[in-house]
Scaffold this motif. Structure first.
Motif, PDB file in Angstrom:
ATOM      1  N   ILE A  81       0.849  -1.187   0.000  1.00  0.00           N
ATOM      2  CA  ILE A  81       0.000   0.000   0.000  1.00  0.00           C
ATOM      3  C   ILE A  81       0.890   1.245   0.000  1.00  0.00           C
ATOM      4  O   ILE A  81       2.103   1.126   0.112  1.00  0.00           O
ATOM      5  N   TYR A  82       0.285   2.405  -0.155  1.00  0.00           N
ATOM      6  CA  TYR A  82       1.017   3.646   0.060  1.00  0.00           C
ATOM      7  C   TYR A  82       0.800   4.083   1.501  1.00  0.00           C
ATOM      8  O   TYR A  82      -0.324   4.068   1.998  1.00  0.00           O
ATOM      9  N   GLU A  83       1.889   4.457   2.167  1.00  0.00           N
ATOM     10  CA  GLU A  83       1.775   4.985   3.518  1.00  0.00           C
ATOM     11  C   GLU A  83       1.994   6.487   3.399  1.00  0.00           C
ATOM     12  O   GLU A  83       3.117   6.957   3.277  1.00  0.00           O
ATOM     13  N   LEU A  85       0.919   9.324   5.290  1.00  0.00           N
ATOM     14  CA  LEU A  85       1.044  10.346   6.315  1.00  0.00           C
ATOM     15  C   LEU A  85       1.172   9.721   7.702  1.00  0.00           C
ATOM     16  O   LEU A  85       0.514   8.726   8.000  1.00  0.00           O
ATOM     17  N   ASP A  86       2.023  10.321   8.523  1.00  0.00           N
ATOM     18  CA  ASP A  86       2.079   9.954   9.932  1.00  0.00           C
ATOM     19  C   ASP A  86       1.168  10.926  10.668  1.00  0.00           C
ATOM     20  O   ASP A  86       1.428  12.125  10.687  1.00  0.00           O
ATOM     21  N   ARG A 179      -1.145   5.837  10.969  1.00  0.00           N
ATOM     22  CA  ARG A 179      -0.726   6.236   9.627  1.00  0.00           C
ATOM     23  C   ARG A 179      -1.923   6.254   8.682  1.00  0.00           C
ATOM     24  O   ARG A 179      -2.813   5.416   8.792  1.00  0.00           O
TER      25      ARG A 179
ATOM     26  N   LYS B 168       8.708   3.341  -2.500  1.00  0.00           N
ATOM     27  CA  LYS B 168       7.636   2.526  -3.055  1.00  0.00           C
ATOM     28  C   LYS B 168       6.337   2.738  -2.309  1.00  0.00           C
ATOM     29  O   LYS B 168       5.261   2.620  -2.860  1.00  0.00           O
ATOM     30  N   HIS B 169       6.435   2.983  -1.009  1.00  0.00           N
ATOM     31  CA  HIS B 169       5.237   3.188  -0.182  1.00  0.00           C
ATOM     32  C   HIS B 169       4.878   4.658  -0.049  1.00  0.00           C
ATOM     33  O   HIS B 169       4.027   5.005   0.749  1.00  0.00           O
ATOM     34  N   LYS B 170       5.559   5.516  -0.802  1.00  0.00           N
ATOM     35  CA  LYS B 170       5.332   6.964  -0.710  1.00  0.00           C
ATOM     36  C   LYS B 170       5.426   7.441   0.739  1.00  0.00           C
ATOM     37  O   LYS B 170       4.663   8.293   1.191  1.00  0.00           O
ATOM     38  N   ASN B 171       6.334   6.836   1.461  1.00  0.00           N
ATOM     39  CA  ASN B 171       6.435   7.103   2.890  1.00  0.00           C
ATOM     40  C   ASN B 171       7.381   8.287   3.139  1.00  0.00           C
ATOM     41  O   ASN B 171       8.549   8.129   3.469  1.00  0.00           O
ATOM     42  N   THR B 172       6.840   9.488   2.975  1.00  0.00           N
ATOM     43  CA  THR B 172       7.639  10.704   3.077  1.00  0.00           C
ATOM     44  C   THR B 172       8.189  10.932   4.477  1.00  0.00           C
ATOM     45  O   THR B 172       9.354  11.286   4.661  1.00  0.00           O
ATOM     46  N   HIS B 173       7.300  10.727   5.482  1.00  0.00           N
ATOM     47  CA  HIS B 173       7.662  11.060   6.860  1.00  0.00           C
ATOM     48  C   HIS B 173       8.861  10.256   7.362  1.00  0.00           C
ATOM     49  O   HIS B 173       9.772  10.801   7.959  1.00  0.00           O
TER      50      HIS B 173
END
Lengths: 205, 364
Positions: A81-83, A85-86, A179, B168-173
């Motif tokens: 999946i896309y994560e 935002l925290d 998240r 890949k997860h667009k995990n910017t934070h």
């Protein structure tokens, strides 16, 4: 229509407040009833209330377009999946805890009771420590007290439960918080509204 | 062919499309030597290969991938080849811990350079998706852009994989925090942080990507994407193309463009491809190559139209003379899309029309 999966319970209530605060409210949801799907056709959103550990599954399989889930669940299930935002709340950590008096006997495999077998395996593999996993579904703290396991790997928020049971944290496996996640395919087709939600939420946190 | 269900019709249409562009079918056996996959483990998306020993004691594998076999078979060849395949591969479904047989189609263009060849493969990917559904999207990224960025920032090998996973997860934070933790200065980490968000309209994102370029390799990757967009602009449905730098593949095998195709209603990517000159080099070939694969298994569920009826017409003939039944059938087959002949009405069969020539016997 954007389907949003929320974890049932306290975390879900908080997340819903956040979403309604940026204009995606759904008055039906406040009414005390047993419905599981709440729709606001005018705003183009519908909320599904599911078990917290199932949120990632709903999103990965596309039954929900986006959702809010703890990082601990993401680490355990490793969904594709896309994560995005925290969200910065629901903060806690995955930690190794044991009886206050515990010390590691490296001559034997370590018995670990946990709800998070995959995280646990990966953590100890990286330490080269041989373990035996005892998968439990609740009341993990009981395991070391009764001698079912040497240590536990579990979520620790404030540490009060541990303290009351004469347990303490020995090491941290990973930090966790809520998240915002999105289905990869849904994101391609609904990126406008999803990006919009992301931007608005970011301002709130 | 006219009345086949869509999920069976599409592979036939696609084969026609690839043949039309001069691609030839590549057929392969079900097994390969296990060593082939062990040596190229990172190229495969999932672990878990079904192995067995052959009669001479050699370890064999049920093929989890077609591209590797095609590349292997083209060793030593110096001329370009355009190939397509329709094969079943065997992979581990990690979530459910069981093996799956996945039907896969794809094309491989051995010797495909940038410029027209690359544009052709991307255009075929777009046409492939269009043949399946009107609601599709092709996300295009660039491995060379991302990998030269990561190298320029000074991540080591282990860190590179962690960074790619977050992208890949667009995990910017977490990406930003991780970069700082790895000792990357704040300014560079802030640049890296912008990468996952680089997605959307091709031309717009291209301009933003140019701003990020910190080394000549990145600039030339942007030039390449721009050229590709320029060529496709007038010749393909570019409105269905997105630039997205979180579309990634393995860093050791893929370089240049990478892409993933999505169909509305199917939860994950149904098409994946890109340029894999790295894999070619591993097999000692100086040729460049690119291609893509379509996962038909993923599509079956999305395509399977929920039909109200099992058959268009049901002919109930009872005790009617057999040759007379044939006469009726021939006539009805011309009138209905499908006709099933039965002596009586079978239980559980949903027919749109029932033609009863049994004289009442069939309904008893």
């Amino acid at each position: 229509m954007l389907n949003i999966a929320l974890p049932k319970g306290r975390l879900g209530d908080k997340v819903y407040e956040l979403f309604s605060g940026i204009g995606y409210d759904c008055p039906e949801i406040g009414e005390d009833n047993r419905k599981l799907v709440f729709e606001n056709a005018e705003k183009g959103v519908s909320y599904l209330l599911v078990k917290p550990s199932d949120v990632a599954i709903y999103v990965e399989h596309g039954a929900a377009d986006i959702g809010v889930v703890g990082k601990d669940v993401i680490l355990e299930t490793n969904p594709d999946i896309y994560e995005l935002l925290d969200l910065g709340f629901g903060k806690c950590r995955l930690a190794v805890a044991a009886k206050n008096s515990w010390s590691d006997n490296t001559a034997l495999p370590l018995r670990v009771a946990t709800k998070y077998p995959n995280v646990t395996k990966a953590y100890y593999a990286q330490l080269n420590r041989q373990i035996e996993i005892i998968k439990l579904n609740g009341s993990i703290e009981l395991a070391p007290i009764l001698g079912l396991s040497d240590v536990i790997v579990d979520i620790v928020e404030t540490g009060t439960t541990l303290k009351e049971n004469n347990l303490s944290v020995f090491s941290t496996v990973a930090p966790s918080s809520a998240r915002l996640i999105a289905n990869k395919s849904a994101y391609q087709f609904k990126s406008k509204i999803i990006d919009d939600i992301c931007r608005e939420l970011e301002k709130k946190i | 062919m006219l009345f086949l269900p869509k999920e069976e019709q599409i592979p036939l249409e696609l084969r026609g499309l690839y043949e039309k562009y001069g691609y030839r079918r590549f057929r392969m056996g079900k097994f390969e030597s296990y060593d082939l996959y062990r040596e190229n483990k990172n190229f495969l998306e999932s672990d878990g290969i079904i192995t067995f020993t052959d009669l001479s004691g050699k370890l064999m594998a049920l093929k989890p991938d077609v591209t590797i076999s095609i590349v292997k078979s083209s060793r030593g060849k110096t001329q370009p080849q355009k190939l397509y395949y329709a094969e079943n591969v065997f992979r581990l479904d990690t979530a459910n811990k069981e093996y799956r047989e996945i039907s896969q189609m794809g094309i491989e263009y051995i010797g495909g350079e940038t410029g027209y060849s690359e544009a052709e493969v991307v255009a075929l990917a777009l046409e492939t998706l269009a043949a399946i559904s009107g609601e599709y999207m092709l996300s295009i990224g660039s491995m060379s852009f991302v990998s030269s960025f990561i190298t320029a920032l000074g991540f080591n090998d282990e860190q590179r994989y962690a960074v790619l996973k977050m992208l890949k997860h667009k995990n910017t934070h977490e990406l930003y925090a991780y970069a700082l933790e790895c000792g990357i200065d704040e300014k560079s980490a802030a640049l890296l942080r912008r990468l996952p968000a680089l997605s959307g309209d091709f031309a717009e994102v291209l301009a933003q990507a140019r701003e990020l370029a910190v080394c000549p390799e990145m600039s030339s990757a942007v030039d390449e994407l721009e050229a590709l967009y320029g060529v496709l602009g007038g010749n393909a449905d570019v409105g269905r193309m997105k630039l997205d730098f979180s579309a990634l593949n393995d860093i050791d095998y893929y370089n240049g463009i990478v892409f993933k195709g999505y169909i509305s209603g199917a939860p994950g990517a149904v098409l994946a491809g890109g340029r894999y000159d790295g894999l070619m080099q591993k097999f000692g070939s100086p040729l460049p190559a690119l291609g893509f694969a379509l996962y038909l298994g993923e599509l079956e569920r999305a395509l399977a139209a929920v039909s109200e009826y099992d058959v268009d017409a049901l002919l109930v003939y009872g005790d009617t003379d057999a040759s007379e039944v044939f006469g009726h059938m021939k006539k009805l087959l011309g009138e209905y899309s499908s006709v099933r002949a039965e002596r009586y009405v079978p239980e559980g069969v949903r027919a749109r029309h029932i033609i009863d020539i049994s004289g009442g016997v069939g309904n008893a």
